[in-house]
Write a protein that holds these residues in place. Structure first.
Motif, PDB file in Angstrom:
ATOM      1  N   SER A   5    -132.194  44.922-141.875  1.00  0.00           N
ATOM      2  CA  SER A   5    -131.312  43.770-141.752  1.00  0.00           C
ATOM      3  C   SER A   5    -129.887  44.130-142.156  1.00  0.00           C
ATOM      4  O   SER A   5    -128.918  43.701-141.518  1.00  0.00           O
ATOM      5  CB  SER A   5    -131.829  42.625-142.619  1.00  0.00           C
ATOM      6  OG  SER A   5    -130.982  41.507-142.545  1.00  0.00           O
ATOM      7  N   TRP A   6    -129.769  44.928-143.210  1.00  0.00           N
ATOM      8  CA  TRP A   6    -128.450  45.358-143.642  1.00  0.00           C
ATOM      9  C   TRP A   6    -127.776  46.216-142.578  1.00  0.00           C
ATOM     10  O   TRP A   6    -126.565  46.071-142.334  1.00  0.00           O
ATOM     11  CB  TRP A   6    -128.557  46.113-144.960  1.00  0.00           C
ATOM     12  CG  TRP A   6    -127.283  46.819-145.342  1.00  0.00           C
ATOM     13  CD1 TRP A   6    -127.076  48.153-145.389  1.00  0.00           C
ATOM     14  CD2 TRP A   6    -126.037  46.204-145.701  1.00  0.00           C
ATOM     15  NE1 TRP A   6    -125.793  48.430-145.755  1.00  0.00           N
ATOM     16  CE2 TRP A   6    -125.130  47.243-145.961  1.00  0.00           C
ATOM     17  CE3 TRP A   6    -125.633  44.880-145.834  1.00  0.00           C
ATOM     18  CZ2 TRP A   6    -123.818  47.002-146.344  1.00  0.00           C
ATOM     19  CZ3 TRP A   6    -124.322  44.641-146.211  1.00  0.00           C
ATOM     20  CH2 TRP A   6    -123.428  45.694-146.472  1.00  0.00           C
ATOM     21  N   LEU A   7    -128.522  47.108-141.933  1.00  0.00           N
ATOM     22  CA  LEU A   7    -127.945  47.953-140.879  1.00  0.00           C
ATOM     23  C   LEU A   7    -127.476  47.104-139.700  1.00  0.00           C
ATOM     24  O   LEU A   7    -126.415  47.366-139.118  1.00  0.00           O
ATOM     25  CB  LEU A   7    -128.967  48.995-140.433  1.00  0.00           C
ATOM     26  CG  LEU A   7    -129.279  50.117-141.432  1.00  0.00           C
ATOM     27  CD1 LEU A   7    -130.397  51.011-140.899  1.00  0.00           C
ATOM     28  CD2 LEU A   7    -128.025  50.948-141.700  1.00  0.00           C
ATOM     29  N   ARG A   8    -128.264  46.100-139.315  1.00  0.00           N
ATOM     30  CA  ARG A   8    -127.857  45.221-138.217  1.00  0.00           C
ATOM     31  C   ARG A   8    -126.590  44.453-138.571  1.00  0.00           C
ATOM     32  O   ARG A   8    -125.684  44.296-137.756  1.00  0.00           O
ATOM     33  CB  ARG A   8    -128.993  44.251-137.877  1.00  0.00           C
ATOM     34  CG  ARG A   8    -130.205  44.896-137.242  1.00  0.00           C
ATOM     35  CD  ARG A   8    -131.125  43.849-136.607  1.00  0.00           C
ATOM     36  NE  ARG A   8    -131.568  42.844-137.578  1.00  0.00           N
ATOM     37  CZ  ARG A   8    -132.685  42.959-138.286  1.00  0.00           C
ATOM     38  NH1 ARG A   8    -133.468  44.035-138.154  1.00  0.00           N
ATOM     39  NH2 ARG A   8    -133.045  42.003-139.135  1.00  0.00           N
ATOM     40  N   LEU A   9    -126.553  43.972-139.811  1.00  0.00           N
ATOM     41  CA  LEU A   9    -125.382  43.222-140.256  1.00  0.00           C
ATOM     42  C   LEU A   9    -124.141  44.108-140.291  1.00  0.00           C
ATOM     43  O   LEU A   9    -123.057  43.706-139.855  1.00  0.00           O
ATOM     44  CB  LEU A   9    -125.648  42.629-141.637  1.00  0.00           C
ATOM     45  CG  LEU A   9    -124.517  41.818-142.269  1.00  0.00           C
ATOM     46  CD1 LEU A   9    -124.139  40.649-141.382  1.00  0.00           C
ATOM     47  CD2 LEU A   9    -124.908  41.338-143.661  1.00  0.00           C
ATOM     48  N   LYS A  10    -124.309  45.340-140.786  1.00  0.00           N
ATOM     49  CA  LYS A  10    -123.195  46.278-140.841  1.00  0.00           C
ATOM     50  C   LYS A  10    -122.686  46.597-139.440  1.00  0.00           C
ATOM     51  O   LYS A  10    -121.464  46.643-139.197  1.00  0.00           O
ATOM     52  CB  LYS A  10    -123.631  47.554-141.559  1.00  0.00           C
ATOM     53  CG  LYS A  10    -122.530  48.592-141.693  1.00  0.00           C
ATOM     54  CD  LYS A  10    -123.040  49.829-142.412  1.00  0.00           C
ATOM     55  CE  LYS A  10    -121.958  50.904-142.501  1.00  0.00           C
ATOM     56  NZ  LYS A  10    -122.468  52.129-143.182  1.00  0.00           N
ATOM     57  N   ALA A  11    -123.607  46.804-138.501  1.00  0.00           N
ATOM     58  CA  ALA A  11    -123.210  47.100-137.125  1.00  0.00           C
ATOM     59  C   ALA A  11    -122.445  45.925-136.511  1.00  0.00           C
ATOM     60  O   ALA A  11    -121.454  46.110-135.798  1.00  0.00           O
ATOM     61  CB  ALA A  11    -124.442  47.429-136.285  1.00  0.00           C
ATOM     62  N   MET A  12    -122.897  44.698-136.782  1.00  0.00           N
ATOM     63  CA  MET A  12    -122.231  43.521-136.245  1.00  0.00           C
ATOM     64  C   MET A  12    -120.832  43.376-136.822  1.00  0.00           C
ATOM     65  O   MET A  12    -119.865  43.050-136.105  1.00  0.00           O
ATOM     66  CB  MET A  12    -123.068  42.276-136.545  1.00  0.00           C
ATOM     67  CG  MET A  12    -122.547  41.003-135.910  1.00  0.00           C
ATOM     68  SD  MET A  12    -122.604  41.077-134.105  1.00  0.00           S
ATOM     69  CE  MET A  12    -121.651  39.609-133.707  1.00  0.00           C
ATOM     70  N   LEU A 215    -130.563  40.698-133.400  1.00  0.00           N
ATOM     71  CA  LEU A 215    -129.786  40.088-134.480  1.00  0.00           C
ATOM     72  C   LEU A 215    -130.211  38.645-134.716  1.00  0.00           C
ATOM     73  O   LEU A 215    -130.450  37.894-133.773  1.00  0.00           O
ATOM     74  CB  LEU A 215    -128.294  40.124-134.134  1.00  0.00           C
ATOM     75  CG  LEU A 215    -127.631  41.510-134.081  1.00  0.00           C
ATOM     76  CD1 LEU A 215    -126.260  41.417-133.444  1.00  0.00           C
ATOM     77  CD2 LEU A 215    -127.516  42.088-135.483  1.00  0.00           C
ATOM     78  N   ARG A 216    -130.288  38.276-135.964  1.00  0.00           N
ATOM     79  CA  ARG A 216    -130.586  36.894-136.321  1.00  0.00           C
ATOM     80  C   ARG A 216    -129.292  36.081-136.322  1.00  0.00           C
ATOM     81  O   ARG A 216    -128.198  36.625-136.345  1.00  0.00           O
ATOM     82  CB  ARG A 216    -131.261  36.830-137.685  1.00  0.00           C
ATOM     83  CG  ARG A 216    -132.627  37.522-137.719  1.00  0.00           C
ATOM     84  CD  ARG A 216    -133.244  37.420-139.095  1.00  0.00           C
ATOM     85  NE  ARG A 216    -134.595  37.958-139.114  1.00  0.00           N
ATOM     86  CZ  ARG A 216    -134.892  39.236-139.309  1.00  0.00           C
ATOM     87  NH1 ARG A 216    -133.905  40.106-139.514  1.00  0.00           N
ATOM     88  NH2 ARG A 216    -136.143  39.649-139.303  1.00  0.00           N
ATOM     89  N   THR A 217    -129.449  34.771-136.350  1.00  0.00           N
ATOM     90  CA  THR A 217    -128.276  33.889-136.262  1.00  0.00           C
ATOM     91  C   THR A 217    -127.311  34.139-137.395  1.00  0.00           C
ATOM     92  O   THR A 217    -126.093  34.256-137.190  1.00  0.00           O
ATOM     93  CB  THR A 217    -128.718  32.412-136.254  1.00  0.00           C
ATOM     94  OG1 THR A 217    -129.595  32.188-135.159  1.00  0.00           O
ATOM     95  CG2 THR A 217    -127.512  31.493-136.140  1.00  0.00           C
ATOM     96  N   TYR A 218    -127.825  34.243-138.625  1.00  0.00           N
ATOM     97  CA  TYR A 218    -126.929  34.409-139.766  1.00  0.00           C
ATOM     98  C   TYR A 218    -126.235  35.763-139.730  1.00  0.00           C
ATOM     99  O   TYR A 218    -125.097  35.905-140.223  1.00  0.00           O
ATOM    100  CB  TYR A 218    -127.692  34.223-141.078  1.00  0.00           C
ATOM    101  CG  TYR A 218    -128.553  35.379-141.502  1.00  0.00           C
ATOM    102  CD1 TYR A 218    -128.037  36.409-142.278  1.00  0.00           C
ATOM    103  CD2 TYR A 218    -129.902  35.455-141.126  1.00  0.00           C
ATOM    104  CE1 TYR A 218    -128.830  37.482-142.678  1.00  0.00           C
ATOM    105  CE2 TYR A 218    -130.694  36.518-141.521  1.00  0.00           C
ATOM    106  CZ  TYR A 218    -130.161  37.527-142.290  1.00  0.00           C
ATOM    107  OH  TYR A 218    -130.949  38.580-142.674  1.00  0.00           O
ATOM    108  N   ALA A 222    -122.305  36.091-139.690  1.00  0.00           N
ATOM    109  CA  ALA A 222    -121.676  36.878-140.759  1.00  0.00           C
ATOM    110  C   ALA A 222    -120.707  37.894-140.177  1.00  0.00           C
ATOM    111  O   ALA A 222    -119.629  38.136-140.732  1.00  0.00           O
ATOM    112  CB  ALA A 222    -122.746  37.578-141.590  1.00  0.00           C
ATOM    113  N   GLY A 223    -121.090  38.488-139.034  1.00  0.00           N
ATOM    114  CA  GLY A 223    -120.188  39.412-138.366  1.00  0.00           C
ATOM    115  C   GLY A 223    -118.935  38.722-137.856  1.00  0.00           C
ATOM    116  O   GLY A 223    -117.844  39.302-137.867  1.00  0.00           O
TER     117      GLY A 223
END
Length: 370
Positions: A5-12, A215-218, A222-223
């Motif tokens: 989840s952190w990697l997806r968030l970082k990529a976004m 990716l999830r909505t949040y 966040a991105g």
């Protein structure tokens, strides 16, 4: 938060930052205009009225009318004095905007002063420039009161009526405007970035890729939030450095409390910007939506006119304006070192607005994904 989840968030977040910063012109647009606006509005948005052209219709031509006229001519705010010789000339001067005000002395003015009778000066103002006219009225009232004090040979102000201005002793207009400019310019820059974020995806055709991504909505939101949050914090930091050091406006409060309130303020603005962006079908619609949102926010913030002067129903609506609450915090921290308790009284409405705006944006975005 898991590692994936952190990697997806970082990529976004990296994707959104690159979308905002990869274009050199876009970078200049995000950084240069706020600085230009700060200096432009700092000197242009003045509450002073200078270089006044004042008309005089003196039917008395006595010693005391000349005394008042000479005092007005010697004022730093008066640039030109125009002599008028008839009521018709007074009307023409006002109608043609040749003067902002005309001082009218009747034929018995000096005689009344010498006899210690009530002597009055009539002042005719150009009501089309109401705000400037009110300020000029204050200037002229001080001038006439000063001459009156000389006539009576004793000060007209008793010890019990001495005026003391707290937090801004010299009533420097720039001390009022600069803390407010942090609020308004930050709103313009943050809303302009956020309102384009989802609309840009839809216009470029990449919105469908978000629909099928893991990716999830949040994570998506966040991105979208991060670039605007970073931009708003950067601009506010630059202002926080320039305003005391360049414009001489003191910052009397706590830096930590300021950034705490700034974070809540920016999140509230970002939530509003995301709502505009999600509802827009194109970047052009998003720009128009941002414009239609920003103007009411500024007008209801108390920057142009006090909220207390508004109708009761508008005062209720103004409580949902994040600018109104952060304006109180910004001016309070700059000018009087507002304590934490007073800051919290305006901070919790910001947190409520931010929670409602972001939750509404998340629900609306999720409905689009489904």
């Amino acid at each position: 938060m898991t590692a994936s989840s952190w990697l997806r968030l970082k990529a976004m977040i990296m994707k959104e930052l690159m979308a905002v910063l990869r274009d050199p012109r876009a970078r200049m647009t995000l950084i240069a205009p706020p600085l230009i606006q700060l200096f432009l509005f700092g000197f242009a948005a003045t509450l002073e009225v200078k270089n006044i052209t004042l008309g005089v219709y003196d039917q008395d031509r006595g010693a005391w009318s000349r005394e008042v006229i000479n005092a007005a001519a010697g004022s730093a705010s008066v640039k030109h004095l125009v002599r008028l010789d008839s009521p018709q000339a007074v009307a023409r001067a006002i109608d043609n905007r040749d003067v902002i005000a005309v001082m009218v002395f009747d034929a018995n003015f000096s005689r009344d002063v010498a006899a210690h009778r009530a002597a009055q000066v009539q002042v005719v103002f150009d009501g089309r420039r109401s705000n400037a006219a009110q300020i000029v009225n204050g200037y002229l009232a001080q001038i006439v009161a000063g001459v009156g004090a000389e006539i009576s040979a004793s000060p007209q102000v008793s010890p019990g009526s001495v005026v003391t201005n707290w937090f801004n002793p010299n009533l420097e207009y720039i001390w009022f405007t600069m803390p407010a400019l942090i609020v308004t310019i930050a709103a313009l820059s943050v809303l302009s970035v956020t309102s384009q974020s989802v609309a840009r995806e839809r216009e470029l055709g990449t919105f469908d890729q978000l629909l099928v991504s893991p990716l999830r909505t949040y994570e998506i939101l966040a991105g979208k939030v991060t670039p605007a949050l970073m931009l708003g914090t950067f601009n506010a930091t630059v202002y926080l450095l320039l305003i005391p050091n360049v414009f001489g406006v003191p910052f009397a409060g706590s830096i930590l409390i300021f950034y705490l309130a700034l974070f809540a303020y920016l999140i509230a603005l970002i939530g509003i910007g995301l709502l505009v962006s999600i509802l827009a079908r194109s970047q052009q619609q998003a720009f128009l939506g941002m414009f239609l949102t920003t103007i009411p926010l500024i007008m209801l913030s108390g920057y142009a006119a006090p909220i207390d002067n508004m109708p009761g129903w508008l005062q209720v609506i103004a409580q949902a304006d994040p600018l109104a609450h952060f304006l109180v915090i910004s001016e309070g921290l700059f000018l009087k070192g507002m304590p934490l308790g007073d800051v919290l009284a305006n901070l919790w409405p910001l947190l409520v607005i931010a929670a409602v705006a972001l939750s509404s944006a998340a629900l609306l975005f999720r409905s689009k994904l489904e």
